[in-house]
Design a protein around this motif. Structure first.
Motif, short mmCIF file in Angstrom:
data_model
loop_
_atom_site.label_atom_id
_atom_site.label_comp_id
_atom_site.label_asym_id
_atom_site.label_seq_id
_atom_site.Cartn_x
_atom_site.Cartn_y
_atom_site.Cartn_z
N THR A 34 54.25 51.99 48.66
CA THR A 34 54.09 50.72 49.37
C THR A 34 54.74 50.93 50.67
OG1 THR A 34 56.54 50.38 48.27
CG2 THR A 34 54.52 49.09 46.51
N TYR A 35 54.99 51.94 51.50
CA TYR A 35 54.80 52.07 52.99
C TYR A 35 53.47 51.07 53.31
CZ TYR A 35 52.82 56.70 52.12
OH TYR A 35 52.63 57.85 52.80
N GLU A 36 52.33 51.47 52.45
CA GLU A 36 51.14 51.69 52.88
C GLU A 36 51.28 49.74 52.34
OE1 GLU A 36 48.90 55.28 51.99
OE2 GLU A 36 48.33 53.88 50.68
N GLN A 37 52.22 48.66 52.47
CA GLN A 37 51.55 47.35 51.73
C GLN A 37 51.87 46.84 53.63
OE1 GLN A 37 54.77 45.54 49.59
NE2 GLN A 37 53.27 45.53 47.63
N TYR A 64 54.92 32.28 49.72
CA TYR A 64 54.73 33.40 48.81
C TYR A 64 53.69 33.59 49.61
CZ TYR A 64 55.89 30.24 45.21
OH TYR A 64 56.69 29.35 44.58
N LEU A 65 53.48 35.08 49.73
CA LEU A 65 53.39 36.46 49.82
C LEU A 65 53.04 36.46 49.24
CD1 LEU A 65 56.15 37.00 52.38
CD2 LEU A 65 54.48 35.98 53.31
N CYS A 66 51.64 37.66 50.13
CA CYS A 66 51.04 38.56 49.17
C CYS A 66 50.79 39.89 50.17
CB CYS A 66 49.81 37.90 48.77
SG CYS A 66 47.72 38.40 49.85
N ALA A 67 50.75 40.68 49.06
CA ALA A 67 50.47 42.05 49.64
C ALA A 67 49.84 43.17 49.37
CB ALA A 67 52.27 43.07 50.11
N SER A 68 49.36 43.68 49.91
CA SER A 68 47.82 44.41 50.14
C SER A 68 48.30 45.82 50.27
CB SER A 68 46.46 44.46 50.26
OG SER A 68 46.35 44.61 51.20
N SER A 69 47.56 46.78 48.83
CA SER A 69 47.73 48.21 49.56
C SER A 69 46.44 49.12 48.81
CB SER A 69 49.32 49.19 48.75
OG SER A 69 49.51 48.73 47.58
N THR A 70 46.67 50.97 49.52
CA THR A 70 45.26 50.90 48.42
C THR A 70 45.47 51.59 46.94
OG1 THR A 70 46.07 54.03 48.96
CG2 THR A 70 44.77 52.40 51.10
N ASP A 71 46.46 52.14 46.45
CA ASP A 71 46.52 51.51 45.47
C ASP A 71 48.30 51.60 44.68
OD1 ASP A 71 47.53 55.87 44.60
OD2 ASP A 71 48.40 53.57 45.44
N PHE A 108 55.66 45.84 58.59
CA PHE A 108 56.73 46.66 58.12
C PHE A 108 56.99 47.74 59.04
CE2 PHE A 108 57.36 51.31 56.22
CZ PHE A 108 55.96 51.59 57.03
N LEU A 109 58.23 48.27 59.28
CA LEU A 109 58.71 48.46 60.38
C LEU A 109 58.52 50.81 60.24
CD1 LEU A 109 61.72 46.26 61.28
CD2 LEU A 109 59.18 47.00 62.56
N CYS A 163 44.46 34.84 47.51
CA CYS A 163 44.70 36.09 48.62
C CYS A 163 43.52 37.37 48.91
CB CYS A 163 46.07 36.46 47.90
SG CYS A 163 46.89 38.09 48.78
N SER A 164 43.41 37.16 49.65
CA SER A 164 42.58 38.05 49.85
C SER A 164 42.62 39.77 51.09
CB SER A 164 40.79 37.90 51.27
OG SER A 164 40.16 36.31 50.23
N PRO A 165 42.93 40.56 49.65
CA PRO A 165 43.51 41.54 50.65
C PRO A 165 42.34 42.30 51.68
CG PRO A 165 42.15 42.66 48.25
CD PRO A 165 42.11 41.15 48.62
N ILE A 166 43.25 43.70 51.98
CA ILE A 166 42.46 44.77 53.28
C ILE A 166 41.27 45.05 52.40
CG2 ILE A 166 42.36 46.67 54.63
CD1 ILE A 166 45.02 45.09 55.80
N SER A 167 40.13 45.28 52.89
CA SER A 167 38.78 45.72 52.71
C SER A 167 39.53 47.84 52.03
CB SER A 167 37.45 45.79 53.43
OG SER A 167 37.08 46.37 52.68
N GLY A 168 38.99 47.49 50.98
CA GLY A 168 39.53 48.76 50.24
C GLY A 168 40.59 49.35 49.58
N HIS A 169 41.23 48.25 49.91
CA HIS A 169 42.69 47.39 49.72
C HIS A 169 42.44 47.07 47.89
CE1 HIS A 169 45.64 47.94 52.85
NE2 HIS A 169 44.85 48.77 53.00
N ARG A 170 43.42 48.27 46.54
CA ARG A 170 42.69 47.19 45.41
C ARG A 170 43.79 47.03 44.51
NH1 ARG A 170 40.13 51.16 42.05
NH2 ARG A 170 41.80 52.79 41.81
N SER A 171 44.89 47.27 45.26
CA SER A 171 46.51 46.40 44.92
C SER A 171 46.69 45.67 45.40
CB SER A 171 47.23 47.82 45.21
OG SER A 171 49.25 47.79 44.59
N VAL A 172 47.33 44.21 44.74
CA VAL A 172 47.19 43.14 45.69
C VAL A 172 49.36 42.35 44.42
CG1 VAL A 172 47.65 40.59 45.99
CG2 VAL A 172 45.57 42.39 45.92
N SER A 173 50.28 42.86 45.41
CA SER A 173 51.15 42.52 45.41
C SER A 173 51.99 41.08 45.68
CB SER A 173 52.37 43.14 44.83
OG SER A 173 52.27 44.44 45.26
#
Lengths: 114, 114
Positions: free
Chosen positions: B100-103, B89-96, A47-48, B23-33
């Protein structure tokens, strides 16, 4: 219809020069977000910068700035003082508030020449 | 804080087989795309999971499915593989997932179908 258009498939830029990567978008949503990501050859998406549709100021993050022209529906990425490590694919993406998914452009391959 | 991890990194399968990517997200992230990236179609959204529920889905056939576990780890499954499923295949995680700028993206799994 294409929602995100990146018209430059590839660009060559001399090191230390500034570079502008073009992105135009199409949406009927009033609330949306625009993103730029960098993808090096390793594949990871980095992300940029982010610009919200209601943000009045252009976003800046270090050497990256986003030239947001809402009426023209453009969100160009400007990289100042380019570095060799900036060589990568650059993707513009949009998230409309009507859904949670990112819609991506085709990308621009940027090569920085020493 | 550890980043998003994806396993395996590389995979070769035969047409007709099925595959599971993790895919294992960042700790505390509940959303995975999940996203599929191919040279021809570019980046396309597959689906998004939040708190074990599929919250959004892209335009992919039913052969593509996913799930999320209580620890937020996610898997995607592709059944009856076709040559066209070869992709990164890419996965991305974010808090909620709403903003998605937090992805944060993982390194991807490169799937080759022969």
């Amino acid at each position: 219809a294409q929602k995100i258009t990146q018209t430059q498939p590839g660009m060559f830029v001399q090191e230390k020069e500034a570079v502008t990567l073009d992105c135009t978008y199409d949406t009927s949503d009033q609330s949306y977000g625009l993103f730029w990501y960098k993808q090096p050859s390793s594949g990871e998406m980095i992300f940029l910068i982010y610009q919200g549709s209601y943000d009045e100021q252009n976003a800046t993050e270090g050497r990256y700035s986003l030239n947001f022209q809402k009426a023209r529906k453009s969100a160009n990425l400007v990289i100042s003082a380019s570095q060799l490590g900036d060589s990568a694919m650059y993707f513009c993406a949009m998230r409309e508030d009507s859904n949670y998914q990112l819609i991506w452009g085709a990308g621009t391959k940027l090569i920085i020449k020493p | 804080k550890a980043g998003v991890t994806q396993t395996p990194r590389y995979l070769i399968k035969t047409r007709g087989q099925q595959v599971t990517l993790s895919c294992s997200p960042i700790s505390g992230h509940r959303s995975v795309s999940w996203y599929q990236q191919t040279p021809g179609q570019g980046l396309q959204f597959l689906f998004e999971y939040f708190s074990e529920t599929q919250r959004n889905k892209g335009n992919f056939p039913g052969r593509f499915s996913g799930r999320q576990f209580s620890n937020s780890r996610s898997e995607m499954n592709v059944s009856t593989l076709e040559l066209g499923d070869s992709a990164l295949y890419l996965c991305a995680s974010s808090t909620d997932g709403r903003w998605t700028y937090e992805q944060y993206f993982g390194p991807g799994t490169r799937l080759t179908v022969t």
